[in-house]
Design an enzyme around this catalytic site. Structure first.
Site, PDB file in Angstrom:
ATOM      1  N   VAL A  59      12.766  54.658  17.392  1.00 37.09           N
ATOM      2  CA  VAL A  59      11.711  54.898  18.377  1.00 37.09           C
ATOM      3  C   VAL A  59      10.357  54.436  17.844  1.00 37.09           C
ATOM      4  O   VAL A  59       9.559  53.843  18.577  1.00 37.09           O
ATOM      5  CB  VAL A  59      11.670  56.386  18.800  1.00 37.09           C
ATOM      6  CG1 VAL A  59      10.528  56.651  19.767  1.00 37.09           C
ATOM      7  CG2 VAL A  59      12.993  56.786  19.446  1.00 37.09           C
ATOM      8  N   CYS A  60      10.114  54.669  16.572  1.00 40.04           N
ATOM      9  CA  CYS A  60       8.849  54.226  15.968  1.00 40.04           C
ATOM     10  C   CYS A  60       8.755  52.704  15.993  1.00 40.04           C
ATOM     11  O   CYS A  60       7.710  52.141  16.336  1.00 40.04           O
ATOM     12  CB  CYS A  60       8.742  54.733  14.532  1.00 40.04           C
ATOM     13  SG  CYS A  60       8.796  56.530  14.372  1.00 40.04           S
ATOM     14  N   ALA A  61       9.844  52.041  15.626  1.00 43.02           N
ATOM     15  CA  ALA A  61       9.867  50.579  15.642  1.00 43.02           C
ATOM     16  C   ALA A  61       9.621  50.056  17.053  1.00 43.02           C
ATOM     17  O   ALA A  61       8.878  49.083  17.249  1.00 43.02           O
ATOM     18  CB  ALA A  61      11.204  50.082  15.100  1.00 43.02           C
TER      19      ALA A  61
END
Length: 165
Positions: A59-61
Site C-alpha cells: 500500500v505504501c509503494a
C-alpha cells in the site's frame, strides 16, 4: 493520542495530527543523498506530505507511485516520508522510476512525534502511521488525513484538491 487499526486491530499513535489552520511544525528530514530536507526549503510553496510506514509494503509503494503520477500532471511538491533508511527509499524510487516525488526519511529526527504520526504500540511501533498533511504556501496546515486503517490507501483526490493540484 489517535487510534487507528492494523488489519482491524486497534493501535495508537503518539499524538494527533496538527490542526488545520495551525502553523505546520518545522521539520528536518534526510534525503536519498543523506542531505538535509528542511521545511525551510518550501517556504512560500504548498507541499504535500505523504506519510507512511515503509516503501517495502504494497500500500505504501502504491501511494508513492500514485502521487508520483499525479504530481507529474500538476507540478505539485510531494514529499514521501517514512522511517525507511534513505538508501532503501533511493533504491525503491530508482527501481520504480519515480521522478516527481521526493523521498524523505524520518529515521533520525522527531518528525513522527512533531506530527503525531509515530505508532506507539503493536507490531509496527516506532514506524509512521499512514497520513497526509498538506501545508499551504503560507506555512499553515491546509488539510490532514490520518488513514484509519493502515492497509488502506489515502484519499488522493481530497489531498490533491487541498494542494490545489
Amino acid at each position: 493520542m489517535a487510534q487507528i487499526t492494523l488489519r482491524g486491530n486497534a493501535i495508537n499513535t503518539v499524538g494527533e495530527l496538527p490542526a488545520v489552520g495551525s502553523p505546520a511544525p518545522a521539520f528536518t528530514l534526510t534525503g536519498g543523498d543523506l542531505g538535509v530536507i528542511s521545511s525551510d526549503q518550501f517556504r512560500g510553496k504548498s507541499v504535500l506530505l505523504n506519510i507512511f510506514p515503509s516503501v517495502d509494503t504494497p500500500v505504501c509503494a502504491t501511494s508513492v507511485r500514485t502521487f508520483d503520477e499525479r504530481a507529474a500532471a500538476s507540478g505539485a511538491t510531494v514529499l514521501c516520508v517514512s522511517k525507511d533508511l534513505p538508501f532503501a527509499q533511493k533504491r525503491f524510487c530508482g527501481a520504480e522510476g519515480t521522478e516527481n516525488v521526493m523521498p524523505a526519511s524520518a529515521f533520525r529526527d522527531s518528525f513522527g512525534e512533531d506530527y503525531g504520526v509515530t505508532i506507539a504500540d503493536g507490531p509496527m511501533a516506532g514506524l509512521l502511521a499512514r497520513a497526509i498533511v498538506v501545508i499551504g504556501a503560507d506555512g499553515n496546515v491546509a488539510y490532514t488525513e490520518l488513514v484509519p486503517e493502515i492497509a488502506q490507501e489515502p484519499n488522493y483526490e481530497a489531498a490533491l484538491a487541498a494542494l490545489g493540484a
